[in-house]
Design a protein around this motif. Structure first.
Motif, PDB file in Angstrom:
ATOM      1  N   GLU A   1       0.823  -1.209   0.000  1.00 33.78           N
ATOM      2  CA  GLU A   1       0.000   0.000   0.000  1.00 33.78           C
ATOM      3  C   GLU A   1       0.861   1.265   0.000  1.00 33.78           C
ATOM      4  N   THR A   2       1.888   1.283   0.847  1.00 32.83           N
ATOM      5  CA  THR A   2       2.782   2.437   0.900  1.00 32.83           C
ATOM      6  C   THR A   2       3.490   2.623  -0.433  1.00 32.83           C
ATOM      7  N   THR A   3       3.932   1.535  -1.009  1.00 33.39           N
ATOM      8  CA  THR A   3       4.636   1.602  -2.292  1.00 33.39           C
ATOM      9  C   THR A   3       3.696   2.063  -3.400  1.00 33.39           C
ATOM     10  N   GLU A   4       2.487   1.548  -3.428  1.00 34.51           N
ATOM     11  CA  GLU A   4       1.506   1.990  -4.434  1.00 34.51           C
ATOM     12  C   GLU A   4       1.262   3.495  -4.318  1.00 34.51           C
ATOM     13  N   GLU A   5       1.126   3.959  -3.087  1.00 34.47           N
ATOM     14  CA  GLU A   5       0.887   5.375  -2.841  1.00 34.47           C
ATOM     15  C   GLU A   5       2.071   6.224  -3.302  1.00 34.47           C
ATOM     16  N   LEU A   6       3.275   5.770  -2.998  1.00 36.62           N
ATOM     17  CA  LEU A   6       4.467   6.521  -3.391  1.00 36.62           C
ATOM     18  C   LEU A   6       4.620   6.558  -4.908  1.00 36.62           C
ATOM     19  N   VAL A   7       4.408   5.448  -5.565  1.00 42.68           N
ATOM     20  CA  VAL A   7       4.532   5.417  -7.031  1.00 42.68           C
ATOM     21  C   VAL A   7       3.488   6.333  -7.665  1.00 42.68           C
ATOM     22  N   LYS A   8       2.274   6.331  -7.145  1.00 40.66           N
ATOM     23  CA  LYS A   8       1.230   7.218  -7.670  1.00 40.66           C
ATOM     24  C   LYS A   8       1.598   8.686  -7.422  1.00 40.66           C
ATOM     25  N   SER A   9       2.112   8.983  -6.240  1.00 48.13           N
ATOM     26  CA  SER A   9       2.538  10.353  -5.931  1.00 48.13           C
ATOM     27  C   SER A   9       3.678  10.797  -6.846  1.00 48.13           C
ATOM     28  N   ALA A  10       4.594   9.881  -7.135  1.00 48.95           N
ATOM     29  CA  ALA A  10       5.699  10.200  -8.045  1.00 48.95           C
ATOM     30  C   ALA A  10       5.163  10.517  -9.438  1.00 48.95           C
ATOM     31  N   GLU A  11       4.157   9.767  -9.869  1.00 44.18           N
ATOM     32  CA  GLU A  11       3.555  10.029 -11.182  1.00 44.18           C
ATOM     33  C   GLU A  11       2.912  11.410 -11.223  1.00 44.18           C
ATOM     34  N   VAL A  12       2.187  11.751 -10.179  1.00 42.32           N
ATOM     35  CA  VAL A  12       1.543  13.076 -10.109  1.00 42.32           C
ATOM     36  C   VAL A  12       2.608  14.175 -10.106  1.00 42.32           C
ATOM     37  N   PHE A  13       3.652  13.992  -9.302  1.00 43.05           N
ATOM     38  CA  PHE A  13       4.732  14.974  -9.255  1.00 43.05           C
ATOM     39  C   PHE A  13       5.388  15.121 -10.623  1.00 43.05           C
ATOM     40  N   TYR A  14       5.665  13.996 -11.262  1.00 46.32           N
ATOM     41  CA  TYR A  14       6.256  14.020 -12.598  1.00 46.32           C
ATOM     42  C   TYR A  14       5.374  14.834 -13.551  1.00 46.32           C
ATOM     43  N   GLN A  15       4.069  14.594 -13.506  1.00 46.65           N
ATOM     44  CA  GLN A  15       3.146  15.310 -14.398  1.00 46.65           C
ATOM     45  C   GLN A  15       3.153  16.815 -14.121  1.00 46.65           C
ATOM     46  N   HIS A  16       3.216  17.202 -12.848  1.00 43.40           N
ATOM     47  CA  HIS A  16       3.294  18.626 -12.508  1.00 43.40           C
ATOM     48  C   HIS A  16       4.562  19.250 -13.075  1.00 43.40           C
ATOM     49  N   VAL A  17       5.683  18.555 -12.893  1.00 40.17           N
ATOM     50  CA  VAL A  17       6.951  19.081 -13.400  1.00 40.17           C
ATOM     51  C   VAL A  17       6.949  19.123 -14.918  1.00 40.17           C
ATOM     52  N   LYS A  18       6.444  18.083 -15.545  1.00 42.18           N
ATOM     53  CA  LYS A  18       6.397  18.046 -17.021  1.00 42.18           C
ATOM     54  C   LYS A  18       5.572  19.206 -17.556  1.00 42.18           C
ATOM     55  N   ALA A  19       4.430  19.469 -16.949  1.00 36.31           N
ATOM     56  CA  ALA A  19       3.589  20.593 -17.375  1.00 36.31           C
ATOM     57  C   ALA A  19       4.322  21.929 -17.186  1.00 36.31           C
ATOM     58  N   TYR A  20       5.009  22.072 -16.068  1.00 31.06           N
ATOM     59  CA  TYR A  20       5.774  23.277 -15.805  1.00 31.06           C
ATOM     60  C   TYR A  20       6.863  23.473 -16.865  1.00 31.06           C
ATOM     61  N   LEU A  21       7.609  22.407 -17.126  1.00 34.12           N
ATOM     62  CA  LEU A  21       8.691  22.503 -18.113  1.00 34.12           C
ATOM     63  C   LEU A  21       8.144  22.771 -19.504  1.00 34.12           C
ATOM     64  N   ASP A  22       7.044  22.120 -19.862  1.00 29.61           N
ATOM     65  CA  ASP A  22       6.438  22.369 -21.174  1.00 29.61           C
ATOM     66  C   ASP A  22       6.063  23.844 -21.326  1.00 29.61           C
ATOM     67  N   SER A  23       5.570  24.446 -20.252  1.00 31.92           N
ATOM     68  CA  SER A  23       5.184  25.865 -20.321  1.00 31.92           C
ATOM     69  C   SER A  23       6.410  26.779 -20.458  1.00 31.92           C
ATOM     70  N   LYS A  24       7.528  26.348 -19.921  1.00 35.44           N
ATOM     71  CA  LYS A  24       8.750  27.146 -19.976  1.00 35.44           C
ATOM     72  C   LYS A  24       9.537  26.947 -21.270  1.00 35.44           C
ATOM     73  N   LEU A  25       9.394  25.760 -21.858  1.00 42.48           N
ATOM     74  CA  LEU A  25      10.251  25.409 -22.991  1.00 42.48           C
ATOM     75  C   LEU A  25       9.541  25.516 -24.337  1.00 42.48           C
ATOM     76  N   THR A  26       8.301  25.978 -24.342  1.00 36.38           N
ATOM     77  CA  THR A  26       7.591  26.123 -25.627  1.00 36.38           C
ATOM     78  C   THR A  26       7.392  27.567 -25.995  1.00 36.38           C
TER      79      THR A  26
END
Length: 133
Positions: free
Chosen positions: A108-133
């Motif tokens: 359960e802890t691992t599932e939660e962490l992996v999901k949180s990492a995915e959400v964090f990745y998506q936030h960063v990707k969106a941020y970078l896309d806004s800066k690099l386009t």
């Protein structure tokens, strides 16, 4: 204006972050929870490094990169407090998984962490896309 070398480094690091996320998901599916926690943390860590690469900043220690990100990106509102919570939780879980011989890793802890990492990745990707386009 952003320097081209900083842009390329940021792109490389976000790709590395995505690779770590995929590894974490695969390890979770194969029930390798300690390793999945490690890869989820590194997904987050390389995403942080992708952001701060645009500033031309690099620290030798994980704590330096994380503290800079917290100060310059979370406290300024560019990223939210949930992202900060994700970073701190991932760091604690990864340290326990990697270094505490008697840490009991739960699915359960691992599932939660992996999901949180995915959400964090998506936030960063969106941020970078806004800066690099």
């Amino acid at each position: 204006m952003l320097e081209q070398e900083h842009i390329e480094l940021s792109k490389h690091r976000i790709e590395k972050s995505n690779e770590m996320l995929k590894d974490a998901e695969n390890l979770l599916r194969s029930e390798s929870y300690r390793s999945a926690n490690n890869r989820a943390y590194y997904c987050i860590y390389h995403a942080i490094r992708a952001v701060i690469a645009l500033d031309g900043i690099e620290f030798k220690r994980h704590s330096g990169n994380i503290q800079y990100f917290q100060k310059e990106y979370v406290k300024t509102g560019k990223f939210n407090s949930e992202d900060s919570d994700t970073i701190m939780s991932a760091s604690e879980i990864r340290n326990a998984s990697d270094y505490d011989d008697f840490y009991i890793v739960s699915k359960e802890t691992t599932e939660e962490l992996v999901k949180s990492a995915e959400v964090f990745y998506q936030h960063v990707k969106a941020y970078l896309d806004s800066k690099l386009t």
